[in-house]
Design a protein around this motif. Sequence first.
Motif, short mmCIF file in Angstrom:
data_model
loop_
_atom_site.label_atom_id
_atom_site.label_comp_id
_atom_site.label_asym_id
_atom_site.label_seq_id
_atom_site.Cartn_x
_atom_site.Cartn_y
_atom_site.Cartn_z
N ALA A 185 -0.58 24.95 -19.37
CA ALA A 185 0.06 23.67 -19.71
C ALA A 185 -0.86 22.50 -19.40
N ALA A 186 -1.65 22.63 -18.33
CA ALA A 186 -2.57 21.55 -17.96
C ALA A 186 -3.78 21.50 -18.89
N LEU A 187 -4.44 22.63 -19.06
CA LEU A 187 -5.69 22.65 -19.83
C LEU A 187 -5.47 22.60 -21.34
N GLN A 188 -4.34 23.14 -21.80
CA GLN A 188 -4.08 23.14 -23.23
C GLN A 188 -3.07 22.09 -23.65
N GLY A 189 -2.17 21.72 -22.73
CA GLY A 189 -1.11 20.79 -23.09
C GLY A 189 -1.37 19.35 -22.72
N SER A 190 -2.49 19.10 -22.02
CA SER A 190 -2.88 17.73 -21.66
C SER A 190 -4.28 17.49 -22.20
N GLN B 103 -1.93 11.94 -24.86
CA GLN B 103 -2.24 12.94 -23.85
C GLN B 103 -1.40 14.20 -23.97
N HIS B 104 -0.27 14.11 -24.69
CA HIS B 104 0.59 15.28 -24.82
C HIS B 104 1.05 15.55 -26.25
N GLN B 105 0.72 14.67 -27.18
CA GLN B 105 1.18 14.82 -28.56
C GLN B 105 -0.03 14.95 -29.49
N PHE B 106 -0.63 16.12 -29.49
CA PHE B 106 -1.75 16.38 -30.39
C PHE B 106 -1.52 17.75 -31.02
N HIS C 119 -6.33 16.45 -18.60
CA HIS C 119 -6.28 17.87 -18.28
C HIS C 119 -6.59 18.13 -16.82
N ILE C 120 -7.52 17.34 -16.28
CA ILE C 120 -7.86 17.45 -14.86
C ILE C 120 -6.70 16.93 -14.02
N HIS C 121 -6.14 15.82 -14.44
CA HIS C 121 -5.03 15.23 -13.69
C HIS C 121 -3.84 16.18 -13.59
N HIS C 122 -3.54 16.89 -14.68
CA HIS C 122 -2.40 17.80 -14.64
C HIS C 122 -2.72 19.09 -13.87
#
Length: 351
Positions: A260-265, A241-244, A285-288
């Motif tokens: 950070a939410a839409l691009q980092g999750s 969820q965060h390492q791509f 991305h929605i959760h963040h």
Amino acid sequence: MSTTLQPVPTQESRIPRRDTAAWKAIVIKYQQPSLGRAIWQLVDTLVPYAALWYLMYLSLSYSYWLTFALAALAGLFLIRIFIIFHDCGHGSFFKSRLANDIVGFITGVLTLTPYYHWRWEHSIHHATAGSLDRRGTGDVWTMTVEEYLKASRWKRFAYRLARNPFVLFGIAPIYLFMIEQRFVSPNASPRERWSVYWMNVAILGVAALLSWAFGILPYILIHITIEMVGGGIGIWMFYVQHQFEDAYWERDENWDYTAAALQGSSFYKLPRILQWFSGNIGFHHIHHLSPRIPNYNLERCHKADPMFQEVKPITLFSSLRSLSLRLWDEQLGRLVGYRHMRQVRKERAQK
């Protein structure tokens, strides 16, 4: 010929353009908990989990292999239990704060996680995800290329060991849930501290009861199997969820919550059965964007607006590539592997 990667578009240019007020107006519709959905999720999760423990008890008289197979299945349900615990920590599972706290404590016993202490640390993760200047709480250890090249030999060894898949998804779950969660963070407030102490007492009581019913050794082996399956897959989910490759990391002066939410999750698009066991948390991305959305509303929110659907999904197959990504390259704005780091070091030595 140089194998140096080419620069990619800036973080901002890869983010769907939409102002904060617009997405807040959308997500608020899905922040309302549903008592019926919440109760049903408790029933379809906790009842099968309890039934599996009973079947494991009966299976001990027939075959340990059957017992361990049932334990592995219980590990999948443990992931779903943790998502319920997670939602309670965000105050999103029920409308009632008291109901969230009670269910959060109970599911915390099952997942070996102190409720208030974890909730406090997890809130830091949400407030700092994607910030290069605020790493270190509730995230996977991530170094930049520059930091790695300047690090001591011992620190580089420790980093490689910590991100080794066998350690990260095999040993780390046992250490994290069975050992680390038994201790208090130095910065914790009295309430967070006492949540660890009381959770340890509750876990000890449950362990004593089940050891009496199953026998000490069978109980230990069963519980380790459940934790390895549930914890290993759970950490893998959090990792993906965060390492791509095209994740979002910025220094504080450029850090943006929406980006950070839409691009980092990631949007981790899983087969339906795995989406069910993981409590829809693949819509990360929605959760963040809004931690107040309960897990049973995440997919509905994702489908509510094209803005969210523009986030490129990561599939089960494509997510395996993340295992080769180790370091954040600030110049390229992406995660890279050790091979790229060695190429950077070689090119610098030639100058």
